[in-house]
Design a protein around this motif. Structure first.
Motif, PDB file in Angstrom:
ATOM      1  N   UNK A 105      66.205  56.294  58.939  1.00  0.00           N
ATOM      2  CA  UNK A 105      65.156  55.355  59.334  1.00  0.00           C
ATOM      3  C   UNK A 105      64.802  55.573  60.800  1.00  0.00           C
ATOM      4  N   UNK A 106      63.510  55.767  61.053  1.00  0.00           N
ATOM      5  CA  UNK A 106      63.010  55.827  62.431  1.00  0.00           C
ATOM      6  C   UNK A 106      62.320  54.517  62.753  1.00  0.00           C
ATOM      7  N   UNK A 107      62.922  53.775  63.686  1.00  0.00           N
ATOM      8  CA  UNK A 107      62.301  52.558  64.208  1.00  0.00           C
ATOM      9  C   UNK A 107      61.956  52.844  65.662  1.00  0.00           C
ATOM     10  N   UNK A 108      60.745  52.513  66.065  1.00  0.00           N
ATOM     11  CA  UNK A 108      60.294  52.943  67.386  1.00  0.00           C
ATOM     12  C   UNK A 108      59.514  51.837  68.074  1.00  0.00           C
ATOM     13  N   UNK A 109      59.543  51.905  69.411  1.00  0.00           N
ATOM     14  CA  UNK A 109      58.812  50.943  70.228  1.00  0.00           C
ATOM     15  C   UNK A 109      57.342  51.342  70.287  1.00  0.00           C
ATOM     16  N   UNK A 110      56.454  50.379  70.011  1.00  0.00           N
ATOM     17  CA  UNK A 110      55.029  50.645  70.180  1.00  0.00           C
ATOM     18  C   UNK A 110      54.736  51.033  71.628  1.00  0.00           C
ATOM     19  N   UNK A 111      53.636  51.707  71.861  1.00  0.00           N
ATOM     20  CA  UNK A 111      53.261  52.065  73.235  1.00  0.00           C
ATOM     21  C   UNK A 111      53.243  50.815  74.111  1.00  0.00           C
ATOM     22  N   UNK A 112      53.880  50.905  75.267  1.00  0.00           N
ATOM     23  CA  UNK A 112      53.913  49.785  76.192  1.00  0.00           C
ATOM     24  C   UNK A 112      54.960  48.738  75.889  1.00  0.00           C
TER      25      UNK A 112
END
Length: 369
Positions: A105-112
């Motif tokens: 699973x790739x969970x990532x922070x939105x830009x900014x």
């Protein structure tokens, strides 16, 4: 229109990191990946966490490749766990469960948000829908590149606006995407969804005030869509200063709005080829079970390219798939300490598990809306 759901039986595992009662079935590593430059913005870095199933969960083979899952969030910057300022949208609950079921699973922070950056020199008013979609494309490319991931068993999960992005990317990456999950997304154009939300927010106002405000809202949105200034006297010459003030307030979202307003949502969904699960909370006030979920599910089926489409509307759940306790859903409820519904999480986990089989195995199909 009726609904049908194709799932297989199975339990959803949870991790020690959240409940503290058993060893975690996955490890986690922090990652960064590049969001490539465009003609109008330089490259920048996005950050996230990659959850990798433990080898004990995969017959002990270090060479095992797992299905990959990537999540696309809704409107507004959210971090990798679904935190938006003080709000806990509950994304981590779903993704923890999917990681525990043997998915990378790739969970990532939105830009900014979180540790993700922003393109240098780009102002908020210069960011549009296609920029956000490009971020999602970068995340998907990164997940596909990982050695732990089977590049032909990728699952895209999109919530709200993210559902639209996931649908577009599922078509773009059709040779790699094994399944698409759409959560409370837009079946209509954002133009119409926004008007519905504005009308609902004015329910307590006098009828004349509602009519005036709605007329202004329609003119502002139409001007954005058509790339022109609004009619400053649309609600009367004496109210022109109010129209100008409103026009300035929407400046930061005009590009994002316009790109959305020009999308053909029916065509986007009718192009979907991969297996698709469409989900909706019956109590959702931001999108609608009939006007959005059933409409987009019908578009997928009517497109004739997807032969494995399932629709599930969950009674008593809101836009975040959290129980309302029988109350009408409101924005204020998003601040309450509520958990994502376990039956919803189980439905998604089971659906993905049943479609994570190798390409040589036959998939059950369901195409009823």
């Amino acid at each position: 229109m009726g609904g049908a759901l194709c799932t297989s039986a199975g339990a959803v595992a949870t991790t020690a990191a959240r409940v503290g009662h058993r060893a975690a079935a996955f490890s986690s590593i922090n990652v960064t990946f590049e969001r490539p430059a465009t003609a109008s913005a330089p490259a920048f870095q996005l950050a996230g966490t990659l959850n990798i199933p433990s080898t004990s969960e995969s017959e002990g083979s270090n060479s095992t490749r797992f299905p990959g899952v990537v999540f696309f969030s809704g409107t507004g910057p959210q971090d990798r766990d679904g935190k938006q300022g003080p709000l806990d949208l509950g994304t981590w609950e779903l993704l923890d469960s999917l990681a525990s079921k043997g998915n990378v699973v790739l969970r990532w922070d939105d830009r900014g948000a979180g540790e993700s950056g922003l393109p240098t020199g780009v102002q908020p008013a210069e960011m549009g829908f296609h920029d956000i979609m490009g971020d999602g494309r970068a995340a998907l490319n990164y997940l596909k590149s990982r050695g732990e991931v089977d590049p032909e068993r990728l699952f895209l999960i999109g919530h709200s606006e993210g559902g639209l992005i996931a649908a577009l990317l599922s078509t773009e990456f059709e040779d790699s995407v094994a399944g698409l999950v759409i959560m409370s997304s837009l079946g209509r154009n954002l133009f119409d969804v926004t008007l519905m939300q504005v009308e609902a927010g004015m329910a307590q106002l006098p009828e004349e005030a509602r009519a005036t405000n709605l007329k202004l809202q329609v003119e502002i949105q139409t001007a954005v869509r058509e790339g022109r200034e609004p009619d400053w006297n649309v609600i009367g010459e004496e109210m022109a200063p109010v129209v100008r003030e409103t026009w300035e307030k929407v400046l930061p979202i005009r590009k994002w709005w316009r790109e959305h307003f020009l999308l053909d949502t029916d065509s986007i969904y009718s192009a979907v080829k991969c297996p698709a699960l469409v989900t909706q909370g019956q109590a959702d006030f931001q999108t609608h079970p009939d006007l959005d979920a059933r409409r987009l599910a019908a578009a997928i089926v009517q497109g004739g390219k997807c032969i494995d489409m399932s629709l599930r509307v969950f009674s008593g759940l809101d836009h975040l798939f959290k129980p309302t306790g029988g109350r009408p859903s409101t924005l204020e409820m998003y601040s309450e300490d509520r958990r994502v519904d376990s039956s919803f999480i189980k439905t998604l986990a089971d659906w993905i598990a049943s479609r994570s089989v190798s390409s040589s195995e036959e998939l059950r199909t369901c195409a009823s809306v």
